[in-house]
Design a protein around this motif. Sequence first.
Motif, PDB file in Angstrom:
ATOM      1  N   VAL A   1       0.620  -1.685   0.177  1.00  0.00           N
ATOM      2  CA  VAL A   1      -0.179  -0.150  -0.245  1.00  0.00           C
ATOM      3  C   VAL A   1       0.965   1.137   0.291  1.00  0.00           C
ATOM      4  CG1 VAL A   1      -1.705   1.612   1.130  1.00  0.00           C
ATOM      5  CG2 VAL A   1      -1.574  -1.202   1.044  1.00  0.00           C
ATOM      6  N   GLN A   2       1.410   1.625  -0.596  1.00  0.00           N
ATOM      7  CA  GLN A   2       1.640   2.733  -1.421  1.00  0.00           C
ATOM      8  C   GLN A   2       1.701   4.177  -2.050  1.00  0.00           C
ATOM      9  OE1 GLN A   2       4.469   3.457  -4.895  1.00  0.00           O
ATOM     10  NE2 GLN A   2       6.792   3.768  -3.123  1.00  0.00           N
ATOM     11  N   HIS A   3       0.989   5.181  -0.626  1.00  0.00           N
ATOM     12  CA  HIS A   3      -0.032   5.863  -0.951  1.00  0.00           C
ATOM     13  C   HIS A   3       1.422   7.443  -2.161  1.00  0.00           C
ATOM     14  CE1 HIS A   3      -2.665   5.116   1.630  1.00  0.00           C
ATOM     15  NE2 HIS A   3      -2.245   4.480   2.633  1.00  0.00           N
ATOM     16  N   CYS A   4       0.601   7.949  -2.753  1.00  0.00           N
ATOM     17  CA  CYS A   4       1.298   8.777  -3.176  1.00  0.00           C
ATOM     18  C   CYS A   4       0.595  10.261  -3.445  1.00  0.00           C
ATOM     19  CB  CYS A   4       0.860   9.080  -5.049  1.00  0.00           C
ATOM     20  SG  CYS A   4       2.080   6.716  -5.170  1.00  0.00           S
ATOM     21  N   LEU A   5       0.682  11.245  -3.646  1.00  0.00           N
ATOM     22  CA  LEU A   5      -0.049  12.428  -4.044  1.00  0.00           C
ATOM     23  C   LEU A   5      -0.047  12.547  -4.957  1.00  0.00           C
ATOM     24  CD1 LEU A   5      -0.560  14.754  -2.240  1.00  0.00           C
ATOM     25  CD2 LEU A   5       1.307  16.105  -2.995  1.00  0.00           C
TER      26      LEU A   5
ATOM     27  N   ARG B   1       0.514  25.114  -4.583  1.00  0.00           N
ATOM     28  CA  ARG B   1      -0.697  26.256  -5.630  1.00  0.00           C
ATOM     29  C   ARG B   1      -1.997  24.954  -4.530  1.00  0.00           C
ATOM     30  NH1 ARG B   1      -1.738  24.571 -11.335  1.00  0.00           N
ATOM     31  NH2 ARG B   1      -0.799  22.946 -11.231  1.00  0.00           N
ATOM     32  N   ILE B   2      -1.275  23.679  -3.328  1.00  0.00           N
ATOM     33  CA  ILE B   2      -2.780  23.453  -3.539  1.00  0.00           C
ATOM     34  C   ILE B   2      -3.515  23.719  -1.932  1.00  0.00           C
ATOM     35  CG2 ILE B   2      -2.771  20.773  -2.630  1.00  0.00           C
ATOM     36  CD1 ILE B   2      -0.660  19.924  -4.315  1.00  0.00           C
ATOM     37  N   LYS B   3      -5.025  23.881  -2.758  1.00  0.00           N
ATOM     38  CA  LYS B   3      -5.845  24.703  -1.454  1.00  0.00           C
ATOM     39  C   LYS B   3      -6.184  23.430  -0.662  1.00  0.00           C
ATOM     40  CE  LYS B   3      -5.116  29.091  -2.692  1.00  0.00           C
ATOM     41  NZ  LYS B   3      -3.561  28.410  -2.825  1.00  0.00           N
ATOM     42  N   LYS B   4      -5.937  22.505  -1.263  1.00  0.00           N
ATOM     43  CA  LYS B   4      -7.806  20.803  -0.637  1.00  0.00           C
ATOM     44  C   LYS B   4      -7.265  19.665  -1.033  1.00  0.00           C
ATOM     45  CE  LYS B   4     -12.177  20.277  -0.528  1.00  0.00           C
ATOM     46  NZ  LYS B   4     -13.509  20.793  -0.923  1.00  0.00           N
ATOM     47  N   LEU B   5      -6.919  18.941  -0.031  1.00  0.00           N
ATOM     48  CA  LEU B   5      -6.462  17.140  -0.115  1.00  0.00           C
ATOM     49  C   LEU B   5      -8.075  16.301  -0.137  1.00  0.00           C
ATOM     50  CD1 LEU B   5      -3.948  17.398   1.947  1.00  0.00           C
ATOM     51  CD2 LEU B   5      -3.367  17.253  -0.200  1.00  0.00           C
ATOM     52  N   TYR B   6      -7.598  15.661  -1.108  1.00  0.00           N
ATOM     53  CA  TYR B   6      -9.042  14.526  -0.480  1.00  0.00           C
ATOM     54  C   TYR B   6      -8.308  12.818  -0.222  1.00  0.00           C
ATOM     55  CZ  TYR B   6     -11.941  17.851  -3.258  1.00  0.00           C
ATOM     56  OH  TYR B   6     -12.872  18.458  -3.745  1.00  0.00           O
ATOM     57  N   SER B   7      -9.041  12.624   0.148  1.00  0.00           N
ATOM     58  CA  SER B   7      -8.909  11.464   0.692  1.00  0.00           C
ATOM     59  C   SER B   7      -9.565   9.900   1.559  1.00  0.00           C
ATOM     60  CB  SER B   7      -7.262  10.735   1.168  1.00  0.00           C
ATOM     61  OG  SER B   7      -6.551   9.637   0.936  1.00  0.00           O
ATOM     62  N   HIS B   8      -9.250   9.149   1.745  1.00  0.00           N
ATOM     63  CA  HIS B   8     -10.036   7.916   2.172  1.00  0.00           C
ATOM     64  C   HIS B   8      -9.592   8.418   4.167  1.00  0.00           C
ATOM     65  CE1 HIS B   8     -11.087   4.441   4.684  1.00  0.00           C
ATOM     66  NE2 HIS B   8     -12.104   4.295   3.577  1.00  0.00           N
TER      67      HIS B   8
ATOM     68  N   THR C   1      -9.434   6.185  -2.188  1.00  0.00           N
ATOM     69  CA  THR C   1      -8.410   6.696  -2.243  1.00  0.00           C
ATOM     70  C   THR C   1      -8.744   7.092  -3.958  1.00  0.00           C
ATOM     71  OG1 THR C   1      -6.932   4.208  -3.114  1.00  0.00           O
ATOM     72  CG2 THR C   1      -6.948   6.150  -0.968  1.00  0.00           C
ATOM     73  N   SER C   2      -9.312   6.357  -4.633  1.00  0.00           N
ATOM     74  CA  SER C   2      -9.079   5.713  -6.347  1.00  0.00           C
ATOM     75  C   SER C   2     -10.786   7.396  -6.317  1.00  0.00           C
ATOM     76  CB  SER C   2      -9.752   4.665  -6.301  1.00  0.00           C
ATOM     77  OG  SER C   2     -10.347   4.073  -5.631  1.00  0.00           O
ATOM     78  N   ARG C   3     -11.336   7.270  -5.696  1.00  0.00           N
ATOM     79  CA  ARG C   3     -12.133   8.126  -5.403  1.00  0.00           C
ATOM     80  C   ARG C   3     -11.366   9.786  -5.431  1.00  0.00           C
ATOM     81  NH1 ARG C   3     -16.429  10.693  -7.951  1.00  0.00           N
ATOM     82  NH2 ARG C   3     -17.665  12.007  -7.179  1.00  0.00           N
TER      83      ARG C   3
ATOM     84  N   VAL D   1      -4.363  11.953  -1.952  1.00  0.00           N
ATOM     85  CA  VAL D   1      -3.686  10.788  -1.462  1.00  0.00           C
ATOM     86  C   VAL D   1      -4.229   8.973  -1.936  1.00  0.00           C
ATOM     87  CG1 VAL D   1      -2.398   9.824   0.203  1.00  0.00           C
ATOM     88  CG2 VAL D   1      -2.868  12.271   0.524  1.00  0.00           C
ATOM     89  N   SER D   2      -3.377   9.049  -3.107  1.00  0.00           N
ATOM     90  CA  SER D   2      -3.796   7.668  -3.846  1.00  0.00           C
ATOM     91  C   SER D   2      -2.789   6.632  -4.181  1.00  0.00           C
ATOM     92  CB  SER D   2      -4.497   8.457  -5.300  1.00  0.00           C
ATOM     93  OG  SER D   2      -6.073   7.695  -5.260  1.00  0.00           O
ATOM     94  N   SER D   3      -3.841   6.053  -5.335  1.00  0.00           N
ATOM     95  CA  SER D   3      -2.318   5.365  -5.378  1.00  0.00           C
ATOM     96  C   SER D   3      -1.301   5.245  -6.633  1.00  0.00           C
ATOM     97  CB  SER D   3      -2.878   3.931  -5.777  1.00  0.00           C
ATOM     98  OG  SER D   3      -4.105   4.230  -6.844  1.00  0.00           O
ATOM     99  N   ILE D   4      -0.546   4.731  -7.162  1.00  0.00           N
ATOM    100  CA  ILE D   4       0.481   4.943  -8.101  1.00  0.00           C
ATOM    101  C   ILE D   4      -0.668   4.621  -9.602  1.00  0.00           C
ATOM    102  CG2 ILE D   4       0.926   3.151  -8.792  1.00  0.00           C
ATOM    103  CD1 ILE D   4       3.893   4.942  -9.032  1.00  0.00           C
ATOM    104  N   ILE D   5      -1.968   3.987  -9.533  1.00  0.00           N
ATOM    105  CA  ILE D   5      -2.203   2.694  -9.891  1.00  0.00           C
ATOM    106  C   ILE D   5      -3.518   3.857 -10.578  1.00  0.00           C
ATOM    107  CG2 ILE D   5      -4.039   1.098  -8.920  1.00  0.00           C
ATOM    108  CD1 ILE D   5      -2.296   0.022 -11.780  1.00  0.00           C
TER     109      ILE D   5
END
Lengths: 367, 367
Positions: free
Chosen positions: B98-102, B158-165, B191-193, B209-213
């Motif tokens: 489970v490798q999280h990426c930005l 530039r980033i103002k908002k982050l989404y993740s599980h 994380t895919s959503r 914050v999601s996956s490389i895939i």
Amino acid sequence: MSEGLKLQDKPVVSFLGPKASYTHQATLGAFNEQDFTLNPVITIEDVFASVQKGTAYRGVVPFENSSNGSVVFTLDLFADLQQKYPDIIVCGESYIAVQHCLLGHHSDRDTQPPLSLSGTSSGPGVIESPMSSGAVTPTTKEPVPQKPTARPVGDLSRIKKLYSHPQAWGQCKVFLNTYLKSVEKQDVSSTSRAAQLVAEDDSGESAAVSSIIAARILGLDLLAKGIEDRGDNTTRFFVLKKAPSSSTSASATVEPTSSTAAASKGKADEQAGTGDWKTLVSFTVDHANPGSLAQSLAVFAKYGLNLTSINTRPSGVENWNYIFFVELKGKKEEDTEDGPVNQALKDLDSVCRAWRWLGSWENRLVR
Amino acid sequence: MSEGLKLQDKPVVSFLGPKASYTHQATLGAFNEQDFTLNPVITIEDVFASVQKGTAYRGVVPFENSSNGSVVFTLDLFADLQQKYPDIIVCGESYIAVQHCLLGHHSDRDTQPPLSLSGTSSGPGVIESPMSSGAVTPTTKEPVPQKPTARPVGDLSRIKKLYSHPQAWGQCKVFLNTYLKSVEKQDVSSTSRAAQLVAEDDSGESAAVSSIIAARILGLDLLAKGIEDRGDNTTRFFVLKKAPSSSTSASATVEPTSSTAAASKGKADEQAGTGDWKTLVSFTVDHANPGSLAQSLAVFAKYGLNLTSINTRPSGVENWNYIFFVELKGKKEEDTEDGPVNQALKDLDSVCRAWRWLGSWENRLVR
């Protein structure tokens, strides 16, 4: 003796809050408010911490639910990978039926029956037939629709909004579909939080799916009782206490008696008598050694100890290594090394990597 | 042969979606898209149902995580209390880090390094020092603060908002506190959503914050890779197939070979060779009979079978009765009754109340 346990003060029992939670109900069943100060804390870990630090005499935490299984947060705190809670042991248990109720405000024209803690709610004001007939109409998909076992006391037509924990909606489907089908449902963090929100709203247009204890504590009216689809949903709670470190890994340490403890024991707490005891033990095995798990479990069989459940959690040391939790019928004796649990723990020491005795307590399950 | 498996069509592999989920990644690792139609479904139960009905040739579901433990939804579907999935067995496994990426959109002035699936991201545009220094300042509470192991590629200002599980925030604390401390965090269902929402937002002001895939499938830029605090967080997936009912409770049924299956096997699926196999078995015991759990477990020890894990779930029959899941090293042989797993299952039959063989598959864990 630690700060929290001055002889003049009432001993503190910390429990997973908020007030009016099912854990509060379990705590009230085991400790009376005349002799104990019941203190709600925010997380299960807060309960462990207060008992470990000695600021609480006892702690009460949920351990497993009959439908949903183990509470992994509690298991992980017993696993204690950071070695923060080495002295926590179980000294009692308590079973609470998860009985959901509809709580709100009676309208003035309703007859208000006194709040009863047992028996079925009926009497003046009972609605004899479902107000919304759609839900009990046979359909192709459900030719014999389930009928709700509970009936509302009083008129529910004023209710425009329902609050509860998301899990509760699914557990009360039949009642809600029958009597409150088109009412808006709002998810909140706990059933006791739901009751709080309704207590703060005098309009009478909101209701909560919550517990009977929340009705009592927050002064809400009981609009229906036992509205869950399955009547046997039960949660099991553990009473925690602090033991001297040495007693959890040596087999014959006599535990010192606290004068406070002797003066005011809780009901679920350390009563002797029936001879029907349970013990919780955790252990880790050497995964490189084939058969070490089976060998560890065989130790209990050797001394005729009936294993009643096994749980597994990641060991935290290495991926795919586990810490095992075994619950068995029996008691670790404090005044002899000859008891079967004591002997099994001694044998366990030679076949597993590490083990910990997590307490022995009297069985409270009535079958 | 069922409708979904016409010889002209590519066999369908259903997996827990949405697209770009970690289960999708596991599925892509085990089944190539040239030979299989990969079909995302909404729930783990949908995967079981599609394989049971025969509309999917194989199914892929998460089984356990190295930090969080078992996936209870999957266990409960194997427990199969409503007897809806009697023919589902495990035929393969897969481990995914489970490798999280930005993920987000590079700004035009950033150098955009090509998306690499291995190695550490570095090169032009790497920010050499934390932009927000507060998080790595020693404090009384944390005298030696952890430093992030990953560094952003390009400008994150530039980033103002982050989404993740919600789980991902906790797993990437150090990186997020260091580089994105004051940025608003919005919880989403997966994380895919999260990645989808960012893909739909061209402003460049949001990141996931999601996956490389997910980056690959949705065409997002990799702003940082491997941002999780612990590098060894791994999820294990099972590949499911349908077996004839009889083979799951009798010990010597030869399984029919499907022509489709023979033509195009997945990589995680049924390869023979190393001789290193695993088997999953579930069983229930008579709780009124003391020692029946220990007796059941002793059966495996008798035949020298190393138990690698045990899981427990409520049996659904009666409160505080459990169904046990045992995983062991070994294979149920199809052409003989003499194998140790076959013999153990035969013995198990006489000491437990009911049991079920849930598959044997080749070990894929590289230690």
